[in-house]
Structures are given as structure tokens and as C-alpha cells.
Design a protein around this motif. Sequence first.
Motif, PDB file in Angstrom:
ATOM      1  N   LYS A  24       0.691  -1.030   0.272  1.00  0.00           N
ATOM      2  CA  LYS A  24       0.400   0.206   0.149  1.00  0.00           C
ATOM      3  C   LYS A  24       1.114   0.810  -0.387  1.00  0.00           C
ATOM      4  CE  LYS A  24      -3.758   1.803   0.152  1.00  0.00           C
ATOM      5  NZ  LYS A  24      -4.960   1.489  -0.811  1.00  0.00           N
ATOM      6  N   PHE A  25       1.886   1.269   0.118  1.00  0.00           N
ATOM      7  CA  PHE A  25       3.370   2.498   0.484  1.00  0.00           C
ATOM      8  C   PHE A  25       3.847   2.850  -0.774  1.00  0.00           C
ATOM      9  CE2 PHE A  25       7.202   4.041   1.273  1.00  0.00           C
ATOM     10  CZ  PHE A  25       6.886   4.881   1.850  1.00  0.00           C
ATOM     11  N   ALA A  37      -1.980  -5.114  -2.414  1.00  0.00           N
ATOM     12  CA  ALA A  37      -2.567  -4.893  -1.529  1.00  0.00           C
ATOM     13  C   ALA A  37      -3.855  -5.373  -1.294  1.00  0.00           C
ATOM     14  CB  ALA A  37      -2.409  -3.561  -0.612  1.00  0.00           C
ATOM     15  N   LYS A  38      -4.911  -4.895  -2.036  1.00  0.00           N
ATOM     16  CA  LYS A  38      -6.728  -5.480  -1.895  1.00  0.00           C
ATOM     17  C   LYS A  38      -6.671  -6.799  -1.407  1.00  0.00           C
ATOM     18  CE  LYS A  38      -8.218  -2.689  -4.608  1.00  0.00           C
ATOM     19  NZ  LYS A  38      -8.987  -1.464  -4.830  1.00  0.00           N
ATOM     20  N   PHE A  39      -5.731  -7.427  -3.160  1.00  0.00           N
ATOM     21  CA  PHE A  39      -6.005  -9.024  -2.693  1.00  0.00           C
ATOM     22  C   PHE A  39      -5.201  -9.402  -1.540  1.00  0.00           C
ATOM     23  CE2 PHE A  39      -3.501 -12.473  -4.586  1.00  0.00           C
ATOM     24  CZ  PHE A  39      -4.260 -13.466  -4.494  1.00  0.00           C
ATOM     25  N   LEU A  65      -5.739   7.779   4.125  1.00  0.00           N
ATOM     26  CA  LEU A  65      -6.504   7.073   5.382  1.00  0.00           C
ATOM     27  C   LEU A  65      -6.600   5.716   4.992  1.00  0.00           C
ATOM     28  CD1 LEU A  65      -9.623   9.038   6.277  1.00  0.00           C
ATOM     29  CD2 LEU A  65      -6.987   8.420   8.092  1.00  0.00           C
ATOM     30  N   HIS A  66      -6.941   5.162   3.895  1.00  0.00           N
ATOM     31  CA  HIS A  66      -7.007   3.415   3.830  1.00  0.00           C
ATOM     32  C   HIS A  66      -5.550   3.125   4.096  1.00  0.00           C
ATOM     33  CE1 HIS A  66      -7.419   0.251   0.784  1.00  0.00           C
ATOM     34  NE2 HIS A  66      -8.366  -0.252   2.309  1.00  0.00           N
ATOM     35  N   PHE A  67      -4.964   3.578   4.062  1.00  0.00           N
ATOM     36  CA  PHE A  67      -3.359   3.399   4.259  1.00  0.00           C
ATOM     37  C   PHE A  67      -3.092   3.323   5.747  1.00  0.00           C
ATOM     38  CE2 PHE A  67       1.041   4.829   5.715  1.00  0.00           C
ATOM     39  CZ  PHE A  67       2.051   3.706   5.492  1.00  0.00           C
ATOM     40  N   LEU A  68      -3.704   4.273   6.449  1.00  0.00           N
ATOM     41  CA  LEU A  68      -3.516   4.389   7.423  1.00  0.00           C
ATOM     42  C   LEU A  68      -4.395   3.011   8.556  1.00  0.00           C
ATOM     43  CD1 LEU A  68      -2.690   5.806   9.969  1.00  0.00           C
ATOM     44  CD2 LEU A  68      -4.671   6.973  10.031  1.00  0.00           C
TER      45      LEU A  68
END
Lengths: 443, 357
Positions: free
Chosen positions: A37-38, A52-54, A125-128
Motif C-alpha cells: 500500500k505504501f 494489497a487489496k487482494f 486514510l486507507h493506508f492508515l
Amino acid sequence: MEDMIFYDRLQFAFTITFHYIFPQLTMGLSLIIVLFKFQFLRTKIEKYNDAAKFLMKIFAINFTMGVITGIPMEFQFGTNWAKFSELTGGIIGQTLAMEGLFSFFLESSFLALFIFGEKLMGQRLHFLTGLLVFIGSWASGYLILATNAWMQHPVGYEILENGRFVLTNFSELFTNPWLMPAFLHNQMASLVTSSFVLASIGAFYVLRNKQVEFGRLFLKSGVILGLISSLLVAFPTGDWNAKNMAKYQPGAFAAMEGIFETEHAGAEIVLIGQPNMVEKKLDNKLAVPNVLSFLTYQDWNMQIKGMDQFEEDELPDNIPALYYSYHIMVGLGTIFLGIMALAVFLLWRKKLFKSKAILWTILFLFPFPYIANITGWYTAELGRQPYLVYGLLRTADGVSPNVSSGNTLFTLLGFMGLYLILGLLFVLLVGKTIHQGPTPKKH
Amino acid sequence: MEIFWYSLIGIILVIFFILDGYDFGTGIIHLFYAKKEKDKEVITKAAGLFWDSNEVWLVAAGGMLFMAFPTYYASVFSGLYLPLIIVLWLIIFRALGLELRGQFNYQMWKDIWDKAFGVSSLLLTLFFGIALGNVLRGVNLGGVEGTEGIYEGHYFFLPLWSHDFSPLSTHPGVIDWFTIIIGIIAVVTIAIHGANWVILKTNASINEKLKKVRFRLGIALVILTLFSLSIWNLINPEAYSNFAEHPYFIIFPLIYITGLAGILMSHKFKKEITPFICSTLLIVGGIISSISSMFPVILPSTNDIHESLTIYNTSTSEYGMNTAFIWGIIGVILIIVYFIIQKRLTTGKVDKMDYGH
């Protein structure tokens, strides 16, 4: 009574072994997800976000399995180990309750947000939320290890007249010299599992010639992280743990290394051999002289106590199991290093994606880090025997006095049946997710 | 400090029954009233999206009970060994139902996991009610036969049932006619709560019917409550005197009555959330009234030899409880924050929400 202890131990061993299939993947995987994600935030390349989502989907299946196999662990302290709970609950209850309150809530709340809320929250925020899932899962590992560290090397306690342990110093639970090495070793081992699984999924896609773009990404990240974590799990973290064993549990150390007799001019390191409990020696031994003394004390000639120096009832009650667990873990760890080093070398020479042999090897390598992780835990837990709280409370004195062996056997069989179904369905779900791949559209 | 931990664990357990209660109740409603595939799907979703974050509260309550009252944890968990393990199996089985239903798109697969979800929700609620019944009735602490116990004074072991199913015998089992009544009250309460949740969170075609069902269940609950109150005196002769001693405890039965009255008048409320709040009050009032009738006892002894377990004779050291007080407060604030953030993002009907898979 003997029966009772046997079935209680078997039930705990079975349920915790099955449970630990799941957290060992989620802890490492959460870190990998954060890294992807980063990478997406940095480069804005969509591929990393999809990856990342997978992986979070696979994480979520494992997390759910971890929750429903984890609740029985908490219950079992009370149901099967009531005397242990009564005597030590005031101390290990602290770290276990903190795990529930601080890490479990964090992990489960933000996992839901990560899955639902990408559009609502925006990318940062999703990363957070992903980062918080990672922190929650590692905090969970930390607090469980703090609990285990207290059982391996009790600190900050007082024993009352009625035999109950009470806490006298809260912060010592976290400055326990056993804790940090065990925690880091465990986390690196968990990263080994998840990077091997990642590489294995990658090898599957590349060999199948489907989702190849992701296959290459997973392979590349998997083998690089796999090499780094395989190195770190052995040195320095594994080394620290072995030194802790030698220092705080010398009897268990002698048993896991297979040293029956004390050698005064430096101990040899056993590579292979079979413990012979009748004649108290190792059969068919292959060993290198003096190396163990050097590894443990940086002195080739330092004496290491053998099992002959300890009373029978102070030594672990199943020495062969302890010895084999430890040697399987170390042996596998060594093989992992070799394969991953080769894979990274091939990656560097741009041959990894074409070499069928290594791809097939990586594909079928993924069960072995699970075995290494679990035998590692067996080493820690069998080594602590015959105690629940090392040196202070014997395992035999911790079982529920009021639950008969028949009842435990009945519930053990029930768990085995239910977990069989659970395991089959888990494979089905993960298999389906991997089959669908990071992008539903065909490549 | 004992009172603080007793209250905090109590509150967290009540929150667990409110939150997981609505998805248990959703399961019960699903089992009896969902007939069309579309309704089944959306009702499963109304529970499936939330169950795992709700069950976290059970883990938190368990951990705190272990820390603050280790003797109680050891006693109750080992004594109620069989029903608790059955509860564990049901929790696992129910999770399977919720998670697996949507994985394959053919009817028989869905039917199997629908039934798994519905039946295990029903049985779980029944068993939780029965467990509460056991705690209210008390147990044979120490396993006393005649004048001597076979265990230490804070241990016991209950068979699933005894030959006469009577709570008044010297050796009652887990299931007797009193605990069954408490179990049924739990099922009816949770079914009302579940119906409210389904109405609140979905556009299922059975919602109008559920409103009638809710009313009938409310009437049933009135009758059951009156009946259980009339026999309570037999089980625990001092049940009412505790309210005389601590007059402010009377607020808990009042909360229960308010909730019950609200359920019966639900057709007059405009907002769908109001009946849900009423059934929440029912759960809060019901659990806290029954527990506070015993305070400070947390497990009565049915023999004269061993004294009942109280919050004072089962707690850990003062130092342990004080230390945990500090991190406990921080932890509770954090979970409330997470909870608010999460609920804000999942308001509204679930029909259009994505499973995330």
C-alpha cells in the motif's frame, strides 16, 4: 490423574497448533500489505494497490479463522486448566486482557474499514487503516509472547500462602529478558511463512501463465522478503533465544541439543542423531566438535551442562519430541536460507521467472515454514516441561481437578471433527480467492 | 476496586449481548420467517457483516474476568465444562454458516449454511440463557455429598442434566426446568431484538410481518417474565431483599419494564431505531436486574458447607486490579472511539452493501 493430564495437554496442543496456522500468516502478511500500500502511495501504480487489496482478502479469511479458533484457547485456560488459571490469572490475565482490549479490537475494527472504506476514506486514510491492522496484529503477538515469556521465565510476582501468584511489578512483565528475543524471533518466523506463501502464489500464477504481472510481483517480493526474514530468524533472533535457553533453562537446552553427557572441554553441535532414552545416548550421531560451546558462549572450550547434571524430574518429560522439534526447525530454517538465496540469485540474473525447477520448488515450499513455526513453538513449550510456570508450578498441578479425562477426550474428539471441516473449508476459500486472483478480469 | 471491575466486566458482557444479540436474533428470525431467497440473503448479510467485530467483546470480557477474578473464571469455566464447550462449537459452526453461504451460487449449498446459521443462533441463545439460569440458581460448590466435598470449596462439576430436572434438588444439572425457562426468555428477548435489527437494517419483504411477530413475542415475554418472577422466590428466597437493601438497584427492573412497554407500543413509533433501542433496554435491564439481585454474590452455593463465591473472595490482588484500572480506562476509551468510527461508516440498510469479497 495421569490420563487427565495427558488428555488436557493433548487437547491444548491440538487446538493451539491448529489455531497457530492462522496468526502466523496474518502477522507477516499485514506487514507485506502495508508495504504494498505504501508503494502504491509513493508510485501511484495501480498494481500495488490491487496487490494489497487482494492480500487483505486472504488476510481476512485467515483472521476469521484465527478468531474462531482463538476463542477456544481463551476458554480452555478456564475449562481445562482451572487450577493454573486460579493460581496465575492475576498475572497472565493482565497481558491476555490487554491483548483483547488493545490489539484485538484494533485489528478487527480497522480490518473491516480497510475492506469497506477505500472509496469513503481516500488513499491516505486507507493506508492508515492498513497500518493500524498491522500494529494491532503485532501488538497481539507481543502480548501473547509477554504471557508466554512470564511462563518461561517468571518475573514481577509474589507467591501467597495459598499458592496464588500475584503481580508485584507490572512493568517487569514487559522488560522480561525472555520477551524481546522471543517476540522478534516469532515475528520474523511469521514473516518467513507469509513471504513464502506470497512467493508460492506468485510461482503458481507464473507457472499457470495467468495473472502473470502479479505473479512476478509476488515472486520478486516474496523471495526478497523470504531471504531477509530467513536470515533474521536465524541470526540474531534465533541465536538470542538459544542463549536465553542456555541461561535460564539449562536442562531444556541440553535436551533440545541432545547432550546426554557433560563434556568438559567444549560441547559438540549435533546435526543428526536419534535420542536413545534407554541407554541415554544419541544413536547414529553426526556432530561437529566444540561448535555449540562457541555458538552459545563465544568460547570453543566452555563447558555446557549435559542432561546427566539434572534430576530426572527437572528435565522435560518428552526429550525425543523436544530434540526432534528443535532439529526439524533448525534443519528447515537452513534449507529455507539455501533455497531463497538461490532464488534471489536467479532473480538478480533475471532467470527466476523462466526456471521451471525453482518455480515448482517455491510453489510447494509453502507448507514447510508452517512446520518450522510450529516445531519452533513445540521446542519452547516442550522445553518448559515439566512446568507450566518454569521452576514454580508443575504442569500436573495446573489441570482442572473436577473435569474427568472422559470429558476431555469427548471434547477433544469433537474439536478434531469440527476442525477437520473447518480446515477443508479454509482450503476451499483460500483456493477460490487465489484462483480468482487480484483482478477478476482474465489476463 | 472489585466493584469497578465487576461493573466494567458486566457492562462489557451486556454490550456483547446487545451487539452479538442482534445477530443471534437475526439468525433466529432467519430460521423461522425467511422464506424467499432474496430475504434470506439480505437477512444473512445483516448479521454477516458485523458478527466478527461483535464477538470481540466476548473475548475482551473473558480476558478481564480472567485477570480480575481468576478464581471465579477457573471455577465457572471448569464447572460448566460441557455447556461451555458446546457453546464454543456452536460459535464456530455459526461462523461457518455466515461465511460460507455466499461462496457458491446453488440452492442446496445455501440452504445447508442457512440452517447452520439459524439453528446455531437459536441454540447459542438458549445455552447463554441456561448459563445465566445456572448462575442465578447456584451450584453445589465443592461437590458436597452428605457433609463432605470431593473438591476444594470453589470447584464444582455439573452434569448436563440430572434425573428429575429440578432446580431444587441437591444436585441440579445444567439443564433443569428453571434454567430452561431462563433460556426461553433469552430466546424470546433476542428474537425481538433480532426482528428489530432486520427491520432497521434491511428492506426485506417480511418486515411488515415481523412487526406483528414482534408484538406477539412481546406478549409472550410479559407472560414468561411474570411466571419466572413468581417462581424466583423458590430458587432464591433472598432475591427481592437485595433490592430493598440497595434501593437504587430498582432502576434496572424499571429499565426492563420500559423496554418491554416500548416493544408492545412499537407500532406507534415513527423511527425504526426506537424499537431497537427498546429491545436494547430489555437486554440491559434483564441481565443487570438478575445479576444485581445477588450482588455481591456471583455464584451462589446450594449447600451449607461452602460459602458462595463473591466478588471479594475470588478477586486478584489490589495491586493487580489498580494497575489494570489505568490501562483498562485507556483501552475502553479506545474501543469506544473505534466503535463510533466503524458504526458511522456502516449506517443505513445493508441491501446494497458489499460483502467486501
